[in-house]
Design an enzyme around this catalytic site. Structure first.
Site, PDB file in Angstrom:
ATOM      1  N   PHE A  74       0.853  -1.183   0.000  1.00  0.00           N
ATOM      2  CA  PHE A  74       0.000   0.000   0.000  1.00  0.00           C
ATOM      3  C   PHE A  74       0.896   1.243   0.000  1.00  0.00           C
ATOM      4  O   PHE A  74       1.214   1.805   1.044  1.00  0.00           O
ATOM      5  CB  PHE A  74      -0.910  -0.051   1.235  1.00  0.00           C
ATOM      6  CG  PHE A  74      -1.991   0.993   1.264  1.00  0.00           C
ATOM      7  CD1 PHE A  74      -2.894   1.132   0.212  1.00  0.00           C
ATOM      8  CD2 PHE A  74      -2.122   1.835   2.357  1.00  0.00           C
ATOM      9  CE1 PHE A  74      -3.884   2.095   0.249  1.00  0.00           C
ATOM     10  CE2 PHE A  74      -3.123   2.796   2.402  1.00  0.00           C
ATOM     11  CZ  PHE A  74      -4.000   2.924   1.345  1.00  0.00           C
ATOM     12  N   GLY A 104       9.390  -2.851   4.568  1.00  0.00           N
ATOM     13  CA  GLY A 104       8.455  -1.792   4.174  1.00  0.00           C
ATOM     14  C   GLY A 104       7.342  -1.628   5.205  1.00  0.00           C
ATOM     15  O   GLY A 104       6.947  -0.503   5.549  1.00  0.00           O
ATOM     16  N   SER A 105       6.859  -2.746   5.715  1.00  0.00           N
ATOM     17  CA  SER A 105       5.775  -2.720   6.707  1.00  0.00           C
ATOM     18  C   SER A 105       6.246  -2.053   7.995  1.00  0.00           C
ATOM     19  O   SER A 105       5.483  -1.353   8.666  1.00  0.00           O
ATOM     20  CB  SER A 105       5.313  -4.140   7.024  1.00  0.00           C
ATOM     21  OG  SER A 105       5.200  -4.880   5.835  1.00  0.00           O
ATOM     22  N   ASP A 127      12.625 -12.615   3.072  1.00  0.00           N
ATOM     23  CA  ASP A 127      13.870 -11.947   2.694  1.00  0.00           C
ATOM     24  C   ASP A 127      14.926 -11.876   3.805  1.00  0.00           C
ATOM     25  O   ASP A 127      16.099 -11.663   3.528  1.00  0.00           O
ATOM     26  CB  ASP A 127      13.578 -10.518   2.218  1.00  0.00           C
ATOM     27  CG  ASP A 127      12.701 -10.490   0.978  1.00  0.00           C
ATOM     28  OD1 ASP A 127      12.629 -11.528   0.291  1.00  0.00           O
ATOM     29  OD2 ASP A 127      12.096  -9.445   0.704  1.00  0.00           O
ATOM     30  N   ARG A 162      24.116 -29.906 -18.430  1.00  0.00           N
ATOM     31  CA  ARG A 162      23.800 -28.505 -18.693  1.00  0.00           C
ATOM     32  C   ARG A 162      24.258 -27.545 -17.592  1.00  0.00           C
ATOM     33  O   ARG A 162      24.493 -27.947 -16.458  1.00  0.00           O
ATOM     34  CB  ARG A 162      22.274 -28.340 -18.792  1.00  0.00           C
ATOM     35  CG  ARG A 162      21.725 -28.661 -20.147  1.00  0.00           C
ATOM     36  CD  ARG A 162      20.212 -28.539 -20.141  1.00  0.00           C
ATOM     37  NE  ARG A 162      19.675 -28.856 -21.450  1.00  0.00           N
ATOM     38  CZ  ARG A 162      18.424 -29.218 -21.676  1.00  0.00           C
ATOM     39  NH1 ARG A 162      17.573 -29.328 -20.690  1.00  0.00           N
ATOM     40  NH2 ARG A 162      18.017 -29.458 -22.903  1.00  0.00           N
ATOM     41  N   MET A 169      14.686 -15.227  -4.824  1.00  0.00           N
ATOM     42  CA  MET A 169      14.183 -13.977  -4.231  1.00  0.00           C
ATOM     43  C   MET A 169      15.082 -13.480  -3.100  1.00  0.00           C
ATOM     44  O   MET A 169      16.093 -14.096  -2.769  1.00  0.00           O
ATOM     45  CB  MET A 169      12.766 -14.186  -3.706  1.00  0.00           C
ATOM     46  CG  MET A 169      11.696 -14.076  -4.765  1.00  0.00           C
ATOM     47  SD  MET A 169      10.066 -14.199  -4.000  1.00  0.00           S
ATOM     48  CE  MET A 169       9.031 -13.709  -5.365  1.00  0.00           C
ATOM     49  N   ARG A 171      14.885  -9.759  -2.433  1.00  0.00           N
ATOM     50  CA  ARG A 171      14.968  -8.307  -2.658  1.00  0.00           C
ATOM     51  C   ARG A 171      16.436  -7.875  -2.613  1.00  0.00           C
ATOM     52  O   ARG A 171      17.212  -8.404  -3.382  1.00  0.00           O
ATOM     53  CB  ARG A 171      14.125  -7.572  -1.616  1.00  0.00           C
ATOM     54  CG  ARG A 171      13.556  -6.257  -2.138  1.00  0.00           C
ATOM     55  CD  ARG A 171      12.824  -5.532  -1.054  1.00  0.00           C
ATOM     56  NE  ARG A 171      11.528  -6.109  -0.780  1.00  0.00           N
ATOM     57  CZ  ARG A 171      10.408  -5.731  -1.378  1.00  0.00           C
ATOM     58  NH1 ARG A 171      10.440  -4.764  -2.260  1.00  0.00           N
ATOM     59  NH2 ARG A 171       9.276  -6.282  -1.093  1.00  0.00           N
ATOM     60  N   LYS A 212      29.371 -32.675 -14.391  1.00  0.00           N
ATOM     61  CA  LYS A 212      28.309 -32.753 -15.395  1.00  0.00           C
ATOM     62  C   LYS A 212      27.162 -31.757 -15.233  1.00  0.00           C
ATOM     63  O   LYS A 212      26.147 -31.860 -15.878  1.00  0.00           O
ATOM     64  CB  LYS A 212      27.758 -34.179 -15.496  1.00  0.00           C
ATOM     65  CG  LYS A 212      28.784 -35.154 -16.001  1.00  0.00           C
ATOM     66  CD  LYS A 212      28.201 -36.514 -16.235  1.00  0.00           C
ATOM     67  CE  LYS A 212      27.606 -36.626 -17.632  1.00  0.00           C
ATOM     68  NZ  LYS A 212      26.823 -37.814 -17.828  1.00  0.00           N
TER      69      LYS A 212
END
Ligand code: F6P
Length: 298
Positions: A74, A104-105, A127, A162, A169, A171, A212
């Site tokens: 928000f 942020g909260s 995070d 490969r 995640m 941030r 590998k």
């Protein structure tokens, strides 16, 4: 005396948010404190979306991922007039607001607390980006999910010989990437935009034929993993793919560690702060001990 509290979950959901809600309601009830659930975080406060919890609502949520109260980002909370409306909406209903969330909260809670809406915060984000606590609730569950995914990815990579670029995640916090990179072999960790390619290609050359497979683990939003996988393939002549684990990392049910942490922090909040009318504090864990510290600007 604090007799009525509002509970909100905010920011990105985190495994264990439900466990916190359950325990806060449980310990509050034991102490004759009424609880109100706020739907969709700060946005719910703004739109007056408040529910009074009934016992049946918190049955069977302790083990669930996500947050049954809902959460949101928000941005408008940064505006003073929006915060004033929020305070007006809630000031006659609750004596204290418990904010469950991440960085942020916490900023929002700090501002509301400064404007005389008493707040307490409990750290819940995958995070692990809150200074003042060693762990946030949900971090270890998300880490476990990432490590399990890496274990699975390994076998398909080996089968095809490969390289894989894997984005996780966190941030701006390295903790998820760093900790998952030490949980398996053949992982090359990238945490900076400027990649040391001399070191990277040396690592690939040294390890690919013997083991590998190789996983190049990158923190989110650092590089364009699609473009970079093409570059690696071109230079090494080894098939290179890319995957972003995305929201898979956030959705798991909370681990025992996170459920226990939720229990301990919630109990501490009710017993050591709310019952003693102490507000403007954050709960944390340091060296295995539950602690409280001042809700600060940063
Ligand atoms: O804060 C948790 C988090 O999952 C971060 O790791 C990520 O950068 C962000 O949320 C994603 O946010 P949204 O759910 O708004 O896309």
């Amino acid at each position: 005396m604090i007799k009525k509290i509002g509970i909100l979950t905010s920011g990105g959901d985190s495994p264990g948010m439900n466990s916190i809600i359950k325990n806060i309601v449980y310990f509050s009830k034991k102490n004759n404190i009424k609880t109100y659930g706020i739907i969709n975080g700060y946005k719910g406060l703004y739109y007056n979306n408040i529910i009074k919890k009934k016992k049946k609502n918190i049955n069977n949520i302790i083990d669930k991922g996500g947050t049954f109260l809902g959460c949101s980002r928000f941005e408008k909370l940064k505006k003073k007039n929006i915060r004033l409306k929020i305070i007006n909406n809630i000031k006659n209903i609750i004596d204290l607001l418990i904010v469950i969330g991440g960085e942020g909260s916490y900023k929002g809670a700090y501002k509301l607390n400064k404007m005389n809406l008493p707040c307490i915060t409990i750290p819940a984000t995958i995070d692990n980006d809150i200074s003042g606590t060693d762990y946030t609730i949900g971090f270890y569950t998300a880490l476990e999910t990432i490590v399990n995914c890496i274990d699975n990815l390994k076998y398909t990579l080996i089968s095809h010989n490969r390289i894989l670029i894997l984005e996780v995640m966190g941030r701006k916090c390295k903790d998820l990437a760093l900790n998952s990179s030490i949980c398996n072999d053949n992982l090359y960790l990238i945490t900076k935009k400027k990649i040391n390619e001399y070191k990277l290609f040396k690592f690939i050359k040294k390890n690919i034929y013997y083991n590998k497979y190789i996983i190049i683990l990158v923190m989110e939003n650092l590089i364009n993993i699609k473009k970079y996988s093409k570059k690696i393939e071109k230079i090494t002549n080894i098939e290179t793919r890319f995957t972003s684990l995305g929201y898979l990392q956030r959705g798991s049910k909370p681990s025992a560690f996170d459920r226990i942490l939720a229990f301990k922090m919630s109990k501490f909040a009710v017993k050591n702060l709310i019952k003693k009318n102490i507000t403007g504090k954050c709960i944390g864990i340091k060296k295995n001990k539950i602690i409280q510290y001042d809700l600060k600007k940063k």
